[in-house]
Design an enzyme around this catalytic site. Structure first.
Site, PDB file in Angstrom:
ATOM      1  N   ARG A   1      83.048  52.180  21.722  1.00 21.55           N
ATOM      2  CA  ARG A   1      82.182  52.186  21.131  1.00 21.55           C
ATOM      3  C   ARG A   1      81.403  54.165  20.847  1.00 21.55           C
ATOM      4  NH1 ARG A   1      77.770  50.100  25.246  1.00 21.55           N
ATOM      5  NH2 ARG A   1      78.349  48.139  24.862  1.00 21.55           N
TER       6      ARG A   1
ATOM      7  N   LYS B   1      73.049  53.014  34.387  1.00 19.60           N
ATOM      8  CA  LYS B   1      73.086  53.896  32.541  1.00 19.60           C
ATOM      9  C   LYS B   1      71.143  53.681  32.656  1.00 19.60           C
ATOM     10  CE  LYS B   1      72.449  48.499  31.458  1.00 19.60           C
ATOM     11  NZ  LYS B   1      72.545  47.584  30.412  1.00 19.60           N
TER      12      LYS B   1
ATOM     13  N   LYS C   1      68.676  54.520  28.960  1.00 22.28           N
ATOM     14  CA  LYS C   1      68.834  54.460  27.689  1.00 22.28           C
ATOM     15  C   LYS C   1      67.349  55.589  27.157  1.00 22.28           C
ATOM     16  CE  LYS C   1      70.934  50.079  27.328  1.00 22.28           C
ATOM     17  NZ  LYS C   1      70.945  48.313  27.090  1.00 22.28           N
TER      18      LYS C   1
ATOM     19  N   CYS D   1      83.226  39.269  25.668  1.00 20.26           N
ATOM     20  CA  CYS D   1      82.741  39.924  27.177  1.00 20.26           C
ATOM     21  C   CYS D   1      82.842  39.826  28.748  1.00 20.26           C
ATOM     22  CB  CYS D   1      80.536  40.300  26.984  1.00 20.26           C
ATOM     23  SG  CYS D   1      79.505  40.996  27.958  1.00 20.26           S
TER      24      CYS D   1
ATOM     25  N   CYS E   1      74.108  35.722  28.484  1.00 20.04           N
ATOM     26  CA  CYS E   1      73.980  36.350  30.520  1.00 20.04           C
ATOM     27  C   CYS E   1      72.453  37.044  29.763  1.00 20.04           C
ATOM     28  CB  CYS E   1      74.583  36.794  30.682  1.00 20.04           C
ATOM     29  SG  CYS E   1      75.212  39.215  30.523  1.00 20.04           S
TER      30      CYS E   1
END
Length: 571
Positions: A77, A209, A211, A436, A475
């Site tokens: 990514r 993480k 954001k 995934c 999910c």
């Protein structure tokens, strides 16, 4: 510092500590020709470098029968602040997609590109090619501040550029300082002895993480309240005055665990542009010091805020930055999807919004999308802008060049936005199967088939062109931001989903579960009934999610509702 840091560390935290600032044994693992994988501990560290190890789940059973290891590959990514890509970069990224990756270029819901199916020996050349294109993958994944997204708003070109400048400043400020990235991928000089320190992140980085996103009213095209740190640009008299600050947004949850949940960010104040970096750093470091490092499923900022209280968080932030936040400024959102077709900017340049189904640009199954944009990139003099809804804009086109762009768009089938239904244009799907590892059900591969069936139902009720947000996730982790869809499916098992309804069209209200763990016939039957009622009883210009609440089909929301803050009449 968080008292949790004084107790024994959780396994993943220990991996970070022992990694020598993200080095681990990644280099050795990449050089091992015996397996297509790398060590499990290194897969955790690899995320910080912008890559996930995956395997083709369609092939798992067959390879297991043949006593072969899984068909390992890697997803890479890029970190592209604000989703801005030059034509030269596009051609370089296209080269990676056609040389080393499978299934083309994939636009993500974080306004950047992913490449899938890259085998181990090709990961380093791919990383180097991204670097040579003046981009990076560092911190595109991992327990750090990731991709910083910002509103795609060509109608306010000058102010969009100002916001883009701040997007890039935020992105640069929160990049890790470790030299591991250059050592491993770019043949940089290796440090002998103890490596450098991370002045902002420390040796354990963040608990999870993080954001950041910036929206420019009246468009909420990034779903600003879904971010850990959401910033709303306040523009008055054609000048950026500053940003409203929202904290604690996040989409992830876990089936069967009510202690995990999606949450919208809470507005806590306003800051001037000069205060922005300090406030953003204060939010990040507060989460660094107080986030839960024992239970990873509770490690996002939203849980830190809910466990300690919003007032506590704001007081801690203001103490760190040394000043009080100003009151929230007036603003208004009226839309949180993308706009399609040609739009003229204030500087006379044109911008063409294109719908890209699930963000997948490839030349397969009769499609020539990847080739089409490649041909456009070869003549385009402006730039491309990726959106958080998996679409793209051919930006900054001179009037004299419009016809040439239009011809290529039509030739390569990129003009679907002209005919597509309202629900298809507002569709977002995560990648899910087969790559995934977290997917419980299909998403991207299933969405086109399901949308066709939904379109048939809508057409039967005269609603085919009605804009309705539809989001599907394999999910509950929520990469497609399903909890902000007027209609959303969240995967539970192959062919089974939770049907969630009732978000609003501006991104300020979460949806709720309407039916749990149901199959396609049940989904279609439930929605057919609701579409019929909506067509018959809706008010003028009433959106589907709002109708479901007004009609009593869904209960009035009691939480996770962002108040409407209107622009003052004098503004």
């Amino acid at each position: 510092m968080n008292s949790l840091m004084k107790s024994p560390l959780a396994p993943l935290e220990q991996i970070k500590v022992d990694s020598r600032y993200l080095r681990g044994t990644i280099t050795e693992g990449l050089a091992d020709p015996v397996t297509g994988a790398i060590a499990d501990s290194d897969t955790k560290l690899l995320k910080f470098h912008g890559s996930y190890m995956q395997d083709d789940r369609d092939l798992r059973d067959e390879r297991r029968k043949q006593k072969l290891e899984p068909a390992y590959s890697f997803m890479i990514r890029a970190r592209l602040p604000g989703g801005v890509v030059t034509p030269k970069q596009w051609l370089a990224f296209d080269h990676i997609a056609t040389t080393w990756a499978t299934r083309g270029l994939r636009i993500t819901t974080r306004q950047t590109f992913q490449w899938h199916g890259i085998i181990k020996r090709d990961v380093k050349p791919s990383m180097q090619a991204i670097h040579d294109a003046l981009a990076t993958t560092l911190a595109a994944c991992g327990d750090v501040n990731r991709q910083v997204v910002s509103s795609v708003n060509p109608q306010l070109s000058s102010q969009h550029q100002v916001v883009q400048d701040w997007t890039e400043k935020l992105s640069a400020h929160f990049l890790p300082r470790t030299g591991a990235y250059h050592e491993i991928w770019l043949n940089g000089e290796k440090i002998v002895g103890e490596p450098e320190e991370e002045p902002l992140y420390g040796h354990t980085y963040l608990p999870r993480k993080f954001k950041i996103g910036i929206a420019i009213p009246p468009l909420n095209d990034i779903d600003v309240f879904a971010n850990d740190l959401g910033l709303i640009a306040i523009i008055e008299n054609s000048q950026l005055q500053g940003f409203n600050v929202a904290v604690g947004g996040g989409m992830g949850a876990t089936h069967g665990d009510d202690t995990t949940y999606p949450r919208l960010g809470s507005l806590i104040g306003f800051v001037t542009p000069e205060q922005l970096i300090a406030v953003a750093e204060g939010v990040v470091t507060t989460q660094r010091d107080y986030g839960n490092r024992k239970e990873r499923q509770h490690a996002r900022l939203k849980y830190t805020i809910d466990h300690r209280g919003l007032e506590w968080f704001k007081a801690e932030l203001e103490q760190r930055v040394g000043f009080a936040l100003q009151p929230v400024r007036a603003y208004h959102f009226d839309h949180n999807g993308d706009r399609f077709g040609w739009i003229k900017g204030e500087d006379g340049q044109w911008h063409l919004g294109l719908y890209i189904e699930s963000g997948r640009l490839w030349d397969e199954e009769g499609l020539r999308l990847l080739t089409g944009v490649r041909e456009i990139a070869r003549i385009h003099k402006g730039e491309f802008r990726l959106t958080c809804n998996q679409n793209m804009i051919i930006a900054n086109v001179a009037t004299r060049d419009k016809a040439r762009i239009d011809k290529l768009v039509a030739e390569y089938g990129l003009d679907g936005y002209k005919q597509q239904s309202g629900i298809r244009r507002y569709n977002i799907a995560c990648v899910a199967l087969p790559t995934c590892g977290l997917a419980m059900a299909e998403s991207e591969r299933y969405a086109p088939e399901l949308l066709t069936k939904l379109e048939s139902l809508l057409d039967g009720h005269g609603l085919l062109n009605e804009p309705i947000q539809f989001r599907i996730s394999g999910c509950p982790n929520g990469c497609s931001r399903p909890y902000l869809g007027e209609i959303a499916l969240v995967g539970r098992a192959p062919g089974r989903y939770d049907l969630r309804l009732g978000a609003d069209f501006t991104g300020r209200r979460l949806n709720i579960v309407y039916r749990e763990n149901i199959t396609e016939p049940e989904i279609l039957a439930a929605l057919d009934t609701l579409f019929g009622a909506y067509a018959k009883d809706r008010l003028n210009d009433e959106k589907f999610g709002d109708y479901l609440i007004r009609s009593g089909t869904l209960p009035e929301p009691t939480q996770n509702l962002i108040p409407i803050v209107l622009v003052h009449a004098s503004a």
